[in-house]
Design a protein around this motif. Sequence first.
Motif, PDB file in Angstrom:
ATOM      1  N   THR A 104      -8.393  -0.113   3.516  1.00  0.00           N
ATOM      2  CA  THR A 104      -7.127   0.612   3.419  1.00  0.00           C
ATOM      3  C   THR A 104      -6.934   1.553   4.595  1.00  0.00           C
ATOM      4  O   THR A 104      -5.853   1.621   5.194  1.00  0.00           O
ATOM      5  CB  THR A 104      -7.066   1.399   2.096  1.00  0.00           C
ATOM      6  N   ALA A 134      -2.049   5.476   0.049  1.00  0.00           N
ATOM      7  CA  ALA A 134      -2.508   4.083  -0.003  1.00  0.00           C
ATOM      8  C   ALA A 134      -3.822   3.948  -0.760  1.00  0.00           C
ATOM      9  O   ALA A 134      -4.043   2.968  -1.487  1.00  0.00           O
ATOM     10  CB  ALA A 134      -2.659   3.540   1.415  1.00  0.00           C
ATOM     11  N   VAL A 164      -3.865   0.990   7.342  1.00  0.00           N
ATOM     12  CA  VAL A 164      -2.799   1.971   7.563  1.00  0.00           C
ATOM     13  C   VAL A 164      -2.685   2.329   9.043  1.00  0.00           C
ATOM     14  O   VAL A 164      -1.586   2.333   9.613  1.00  0.00           O
ATOM     15  CB  VAL A 164      -3.045   3.243   6.713  1.00  0.00           C
ATOM     16  N   ARG A 179      -2.372   7.349   4.333  1.00  0.00           N
ATOM     17  CA  ARG A 179      -3.697   6.895   3.875  1.00  0.00           C
ATOM     18  C   ARG A 179      -3.999   7.419   2.477  1.00  0.00           C
ATOM     19  O   ARG A 179      -4.484   6.684   1.616  1.00  0.00           O
ATOM     20  CB  ARG A 179      -4.793   7.383   4.833  1.00  0.00           C
ATOM     21  N   THR A 211      -3.895   3.105  -4.445  1.00  0.00           N
ATOM     22  CA  THR A 211      -3.560   1.760  -4.923  1.00  0.00           C
ATOM     23  C   THR A 211      -4.818   1.109  -5.488  1.00  0.00           C
ATOM     24  O   THR A 211      -5.833   1.022  -4.794  1.00  0.00           O
ATOM     25  CB  THR A 211      -3.008   0.895  -3.768  1.00  0.00           C
ATOM     26  N   LYS A 238     -12.782  -1.425  -0.468  1.00  0.00           N
ATOM     27  CA  LYS A 238     -11.332  -1.202  -0.493  1.00  0.00           C
ATOM     28  C   LYS A 238     -10.923  -0.008   0.366  1.00  0.00           C
ATOM     29  O   LYS A 238      -9.926  -0.060   1.089  1.00  0.00           O
ATOM     30  CB  LYS A 238     -10.838  -0.987  -1.926  1.00  0.00           C
ATOM     31  N   LEU A 297       0.811  -1.224   0.000  1.00  0.00           N
ATOM     32  CA  LEU A 297       0.000   0.000   0.000  1.00  0.00           C
ATOM     33  C   LEU A 297       0.843   1.273   0.000  1.00  0.00           C
ATOM     34  O   LEU A 297       0.317   2.376   0.169  1.00  0.00           O
ATOM     35  CB  LEU A 297      -0.983   0.037   1.185  1.00  0.00           C
ATOM     36  N   GLU A 298       2.152   1.125  -0.189  1.00  0.00           N
ATOM     37  CA  GLU A 298       3.029   2.284  -0.273  1.00  0.00           C
ATOM     38  C   GLU A 298       3.453   2.479  -1.725  1.00  0.00           C
ATOM     39  O   GLU A 298       3.012   1.766  -2.621  1.00  0.00           O
ATOM     40  CB  GLU A 298       4.259   2.066   0.631  1.00  0.00           C
ATOM     41  N   HIS A 309       1.260  -0.846  -7.593  1.00  0.00           N
ATOM     42  CA  HIS A 309       1.373   0.237  -6.614  1.00  0.00           C
ATOM     43  C   HIS A 309       1.841   1.515  -7.313  1.00  0.00           C
ATOM     44  O   HIS A 309       2.524   1.457  -8.332  1.00  0.00           O
ATOM     45  CB  HIS A 309       2.364  -0.130  -5.508  1.00  0.00           C
ATOM     46  N   VAL A 354      -4.012  -4.159  -4.850  1.00  0.00           N
ATOM     47  CA  VAL A 354      -4.116  -4.536  -3.440  1.00  0.00           C
ATOM     48  C   VAL A 354      -4.263  -6.052  -3.316  1.00  0.00           C
ATOM     49  O   VAL A 354      -3.537  -6.716  -2.566  1.00  0.00           O
ATOM     50  CB  VAL A 354      -5.307  -3.826  -2.760  1.00  0.00           C
TER      51      VAL A 354
END
Length: 256
Positions: free
Chosen positions: A145, A172, A149, A169, A175, A141, A28-29, A55, A180
């Motif tokens: 997320t 993220a 986070v 966040r 994404t 999602k 998620l980065e 990502h 994901v």
Amino acid sequence: MKINYKNTLINYTDSGKGDAIVLLHGFLENLSMWDFCLESLAKNNRVITLDLLGHGQTGCLGYIHTMEEMATVVHFILQKLRIRKVSLIGHSMGGYVALAFAELHPNYIRKIMLLNSTAKADNEERKVNRERAIEAVKQNKNTFTQLAVSNLFSPDNRARLSAEIEQVRTEALQTPLQGVIAAIEGMKIRKNREYLLQENSFPITLVGGKNDPVLNPEDLIDQAKNTTTTLIWLPDGHMSHIENQQEVLDLMHQFI
């Protein structure tokens, strides 16, 4: 910069001159997580960052993004840049990719730092949790997320670092759904690579958070035991590059 890999555009940066360092972000980065250290590291080194599959600004390749496939993307970029020796620093999932790369291309490795990461595979309980996470992502999602986070930070830091957490966040949430899910699937089936800590021909540094909500500190102690691996502790959670930023930057400079 963008490069085409299997008809998928891979986003990466290449800055500085000197020994090459590749920085690998976590789940998620994206490559922007390294903004805090990029300028400093690039003063005396050539620093490569990239958005891993699914990502940031890198596209998706399929339903599962294995750690090996992500490592192959790293190798592909290094070949294009004609780099033959690297130090790898990987945060969380980025650490899994670093170990997969080391297994596939050991002669490329100068040294590895695993930041809030592990060489162990998922146990059965963790795999079940990954399946639950996939279902939660499919249902909503954004909710998944946002919760995911927050849960990466030490509880004591969630108020103090509220602005930083909100920024994580925001990144993220960009994404895509497929990215994901594909990453969770890839992490779920990743191999155990503890043998690399015991049989390597290059230095490995493990950096753990004493209050990491994701990784059990005892597991890191167990992995480093009876090996030449250097184990370093930081006081907070899974997001050491934010929670203990100056300490991480200092460790990076010592590492390289």
